[in-house]
Design a protein around this motif. Structure first.
Motif, mmCIF file in Angstrom:
data_model
loop_
_atom_site.group_PDB
_atom_site.id
_atom_site.type_symbol
_atom_site.label_atom_id
_atom_site.label_comp_id
_atom_site.label_asym_id
_atom_site.label_seq_id
_atom_site.Cartn_x
_atom_site.Cartn_y
_atom_site.Cartn_z
ATOM 1 N N LEU A 1 96.711 -44.303 -50.550
ATOM 2 C CA LEU A 1 96.782 -44.016 -51.978
ATOM 3 C C LEU A 1 95.753 -44.848 -52.747
ATOM 4 O O LEU A 1 95.082 -44.345 -53.652
ATOM 5 C CB LEU A 1 98.194 -44.305 -52.498
ATOM 6 C CG LEU A 1 98.434 -44.018 -53.989
ATOM 7 C CD1 LEU A 1 98.192 -42.545 -54.282
ATOM 8 C CD2 LEU A 1 99.862 -44.407 -54.373
ATOM 9 N N ALA A 2 95.626 -46.116 -52.374
ATOM 10 C CA ALA A 2 94.659 -46.980 -53.046
ATOM 11 C C ALA A 2 93.237 -46.484 -52.820
ATOM 12 O O ALA A 2 92.413 -46.458 -53.739
ATOM 13 C CB ALA A 2 94.805 -48.417 -52.549
ATOM 14 N N VAL A 3 92.928 -46.064 -51.574
ATOM 15 C CA VAL A 3 91.591 -45.534 -51.270
ATOM 16 C C VAL A 3 91.334 -44.258 -52.058
ATOM 17 O O VAL A 3 90.234 -44.042 -52.592
ATOM 18 C CB VAL A 3 91.446 -45.297 -49.758
ATOM 19 C CG1 VAL A 3 90.158 -44.552 -49.457
ATOM 20 C CG2 VAL A 3 91.487 -46.616 -49.009
ATOM 21 N N ALA A 4 92.352 -43.375 -52.132
ATOM 22 C CA ALA A 4 92.185 -42.116 -52.859
ATOM 23 C C ALA A 4 91.938 -42.366 -54.346
ATOM 24 O O ALA A 4 91.060 -41.748 -54.958
ATOM 25 C CB ALA A 4 93.431 -41.242 -52.667
ATOM 26 N N ILE A 5 92.715 -43.286 -54.929
ATOM 27 C CA ILE A 5 92.538 -43.592 -56.355
ATOM 28 C C ILE A 5 91.170 -44.215 -56.600
ATOM 29 O O ILE A 5 90.473 -43.871 -57.560
ATOM 30 C CB ILE A 5 93.658 -44.529 -56.841
ATOM 31 C CG1 ILE A 5 95.017 -43.795 -56.783
ATOM 32 C CG2 ILE A 5 93.388 -45.018 -58.261
ATOM 33 C CD1 ILE A 5 96.194 -44.680 -57.149
ATOM 34 N N GLY A 6 90.775 -45.146 -55.716
ATOM 35 C CA GLY A 6 89.460 -45.770 -55.863
ATOM 36 C C GLY A 6 88.330 -44.765 -55.761
ATOM 37 O O GLY A 6 87.378 -44.791 -56.548
ATOM 38 N N ALA B 1 88.512 -41.545 -56.392
ATOM 39 C CA ALA B 1 88.548 -40.696 -57.587
ATOM 40 C C ALA B 1 87.894 -41.390 -58.780
ATOM 41 O O ALA B 1 87.154 -40.768 -59.555
ATOM 42 C CB ALA B 1 89.985 -40.308 -57.911
ATOM 43 N N CYS B 2 88.153 -42.704 -58.925
ATOM 44 C CA CYS B 2 87.556 -43.453 -60.036
ATOM 45 C C CYS B 2 86.038 -43.519 -59.888
ATOM 46 O O CYS B 2 85.299 -43.329 -60.862
ATOM 47 C CB CYS B 2 88.146 -44.861 -60.089
ATOM 48 S SG CYS B 2 89.893 -44.927 -60.548
ATOM 49 N N VAL B 3 85.563 -43.781 -58.663
ATOM 50 C CA VAL B 3 84.113 -43.827 -58.428
ATOM 51 C C VAL B 3 83.479 -42.474 -58.709
ATOM 52 O O VAL B 3 82.412 -42.382 -59.348
ATOM 53 C CB VAL B 3 83.826 -44.277 -56.986
ATOM 54 C CG1 VAL B 3 82.339 -44.152 -56.676
ATOM 55 C CG2 VAL B 3 84.286 -45.711 -56.770
ATOM 56 N N LEU B 4 84.115 -41.394 -58.253
ATOM 57 C CA LEU B 4 83.596 -40.054 -58.493
ATOM 58 C C LEU B 4 83.542 -39.742 -59.978
ATOM 59 O O LEU B 4 82.575 -39.147 -60.479
ATOM 60 C CB LEU B 4 84.466 -39.035 -57.759
ATOM 61 C CG LEU B 4 84.039 -37.561 -57.880
ATOM 62 C CD1 LEU B 4 82.648 -37.374 -57.296
ATOM 63 C CD2 LEU B 4 85.044 -36.663 -57.163
ATOM 64 N N MET B 5 84.576 -40.164 -60.715
ATOM 65 C CA MET B 5 84.617 -39.923 -62.155
ATOM 66 C C MET B 5 83.478 -40.666 -62.858
ATOM 67 O O MET B 5 82.819 -40.123 -63.758
ATOM 68 C CB MET B 5 85.973 -40.362 -62.725
ATOM 69 C CG MET B 5 86.168 -40.031 -64.195
ATOM 70 S SD MET B 5 87.795 -40.534 -64.764
ATOM 71 C CE MET B 5 88.825 -39.506 -63.706
ATOM 72 N N ILE B 6 83.235 -41.906 -62.430
ATOM 73 C CA ILE B 6 82.147 -42.686 -63.029
ATOM 74 C C ILE B 6 80.805 -42.021 -62.764
ATOM 75 O O ILE B 6 79.944 -41.930 -63.647
ATOM 76 C CB ILE B 6 82.171 -44.124 -62.478
ATOM 77 C CG1 ILE B 6 83.432 -44.853 -62.958
ATOM 78 C CG2 ILE B 6 80.926 -44.890 -62.913
ATOM 79 C CD1 ILE B 6 83.609 -46.227 -62.346
ATOM 80 N N ILE B 7 80.606 -41.526 -61.527
ATOM 81 C CA ILE B 7 79.359 -40.849 -61.183
ATOM 82 C C ILE B 7 79.165 -39.600 -62.043
ATOM 83 O O ILE B 7 78.062 -39.330 -62.546
ATOM 84 C CB ILE B 7 79.340 -40.495 -59.684
ATOM 85 C CG1 ILE B 7 79.309 -41.775 -58.834
ATOM 86 C CG2 ILE B 7 78.141 -39.612 -59.353
ATOM 87 C CD1 ILE B 7 79.413 -41.527 -57.352
ATOM 88 N N VAL B 8 80.236 -38.809 -62.227
ATOM 89 C CA VAL B 8 80.153 -37.598 -63.048
ATOM 90 C C VAL B 8 79.786 -37.944 -64.481
ATOM 91 O O VAL B 8 78.947 -37.281 -65.115
ATOM 92 C CB VAL B 8 81.484 -36.826 -62.988
ATOM 93 C CG1 VAL B 8 81.489 -35.691 -64.006
ATOM 94 C CG2 VAL B 8 81.724 -36.278 -61.588
ATOM 95 N N VAL B 9 80.415 -38.992 -65.027
ATOM 96 C CA VAL B 9 80.117 -39.402 -66.401
ATOM 97 C C VAL B 9 78.655 -39.823 -66.527
ATOM 98 O O VAL B 9 77.964 -39.461 -67.500
ATOM 99 C CB VAL B 9 81.056 -40.552 -66.828
ATOM 100 C CG1 VAL B 9 80.614 -41.145 -68.163
ATOM 101 C CG2 VAL B 9 82.489 -40.063 -66.924
ATOM 102 N N ILE B 10 78.159 -40.576 -65.546
ATOM 103 C CA ILE B 10 76.753 -41.015 -65.584
ATOM 104 C C ILE B 10 75.816 -39.809 -65.541
ATOM 105 O O ILE B 10 74.826 -39.737 -66.284
ATOM 106 C CB ILE B 10 76.471 -41.969 -64.417
ATOM 107 C CG1 ILE B 10 77.243 -43.287 -64.619
ATOM 108 C CG2 ILE B 10 74.972 -42.264 -64.312
ATOM 109 C CD1 ILE B 10 77.112 -44.245 -63.453
ATOM 110 N N ILE B 11 76.107 -38.833 -64.678
ATOM 111 C CA ILE B 11 75.276 -37.636 -64.582
ATOM 112 C C ILE B 11 75.276 -36.872 -65.900
ATOM 113 O O ILE B 11 74.214 -36.414 -66.377
ATOM 114 C CB ILE B 11 75.767 -36.743 -63.425
ATOM 115 C CG1 ILE B 11 75.538 -37.450 -62.081
ATOM 116 C CG2 ILE B 11 75.066 -35.396 -63.452
ATOM 117 C CD1 ILE B 11 76.093 -36.697 -60.893
#
Length: 211
Positions: free
Chosen positions: A153-158, A160-170
Motif C-alpha cells: 500500500l505504501a509503495v502504491a501510494i508513493g 501514485a504521488c510521484v506520477l501525479m507530480i510528473i503529470v503536474v510538471i508536464i
C-alpha cells in the motif's frame, strides 16, 4: 449453643468473600508473531504488569519450542541479574535487553537461523504475584524480507504521488510553451501588420498625382 453457630457462619462467609476477591496475577504482553531475516539479530519484546511492587525475587524465564513440537528448551533466565545459557542452541546468542523498573523483560537473539523457527515463551513471576499469563511469540525466519500489505500500500501510494507530480510538471511545461508560442505568433502578426502599413504608406508616397 449460639457460639459455634456464629463462628461457623463467619468462617463460611470469609471463605466465600475470599473466593470472590480478585486474585493478584502478572499479565505478560508480547507480539503474537514476528518475521526476521536469516542471519540478522532480533529483539523479542516482552513487557508485563503486576498489582504488586517490583520484588527483589522477580524472575523471568524465556523458553523455546521448535516447530516439530518437541520439548521446550531454555533460552534465558533472570533473577536479580541476567543468566545466559551455558548449553543448547542459544548459547552465546542471547543477551538481556530489558529494564525491570520499566516492566520490560525483552531479550535479543543474535544470528538467527532457520532452526530458530518456533514459539518463544516469556514468563514473569513477581512474588506474591506468581500466577498469570505466559507471553508467546511465534518466530518465522525467512531468507529475505517479505512485503506485507502495508508495504504494498505504501509503495502504491508513493508511486501514485510521484506520477501525479510528473503529470503536474508536464502540464505546467505544456502551458508555458503554449503561452510562449502564442506570444511569438502575436508578435509576428503585429510585426507583419506594421510592415504592411509601412508598405502601403510608401506606395502612396511614390504614386504620382494625376493631372
Amino acid at each position: 449453643m449460639p457460639g459455634p453457630n456464629w463462628l461457623g457462619a463467619v468462617l463460611f462467609l470469609g471463605v466465600q468473600l475470599r473466593a470472590l476477591w480478585p486474585v493478584a496475577a502478572v499479565e505478560v504482553h508480547t507480539s503474537r508473531e514476528v518475521n526476521a531475516v536469516n542471519g540478522t539479530n532480533l529483539r523479542l519484546k516482552c513487557t508485563f504488569s503486576s498489582s504488586s511492587p517490583i520484588s527483589q525475587r522477580l524472575s523471568v524465564t524465556w523458553n523455546f519450542q521448535p516447530e516439530d513440537q518437541s520439548s521446550h528448551e531454555p533460552v534465558f533466565y533472570y533473577l536479580k541479574e541476567p543468566y545466559k545459557m551455558a548449553t543448547g542452541r542459544f548459547k552465546e546468542r542471547v543477551t538481556w535487553d530489558g529494564n525491570i523498573q520499566r516492566y520490560d523483560v525483552s531479550i535479543v537473539i543474535w544470528n538467527l537461523q532457520p532452526s530458530d523457527n518456533g514459539t518463544f515463551t516469556c514468563q514473569v513471576k513477581n512474588p506474591p504475584d506468581v500466577d498469570g499469563t505466559i507471553g508467546e511469540v511465534r518466530l518465522k525466519v525467512v531468507q529475505k524480507v517479505q512485503f506485507s500489505e502495508i508495504h504494498f500500500l505504501a509503495v502504491a501510494i508513493g508511486s501514485a504521488c510521484v506520477l501525479m507530480i510528473i503529470v503536474v510538471i508536464i502540464v505546467v511545461f505544456c502551458r508555458h510553451f503554449r503561452k510562449k508560442r502564442q506570444e511569438k505568433t502575436e508578435a509576428a502578426d503585429t510585426e507583419l501588420t506594421e510592415k504592411e502599413k509601412l508598405e502601403i504608406r510608401e506606395e502612396k508616397e511614390v504614386t504620382p498625382l494625376e493631372d
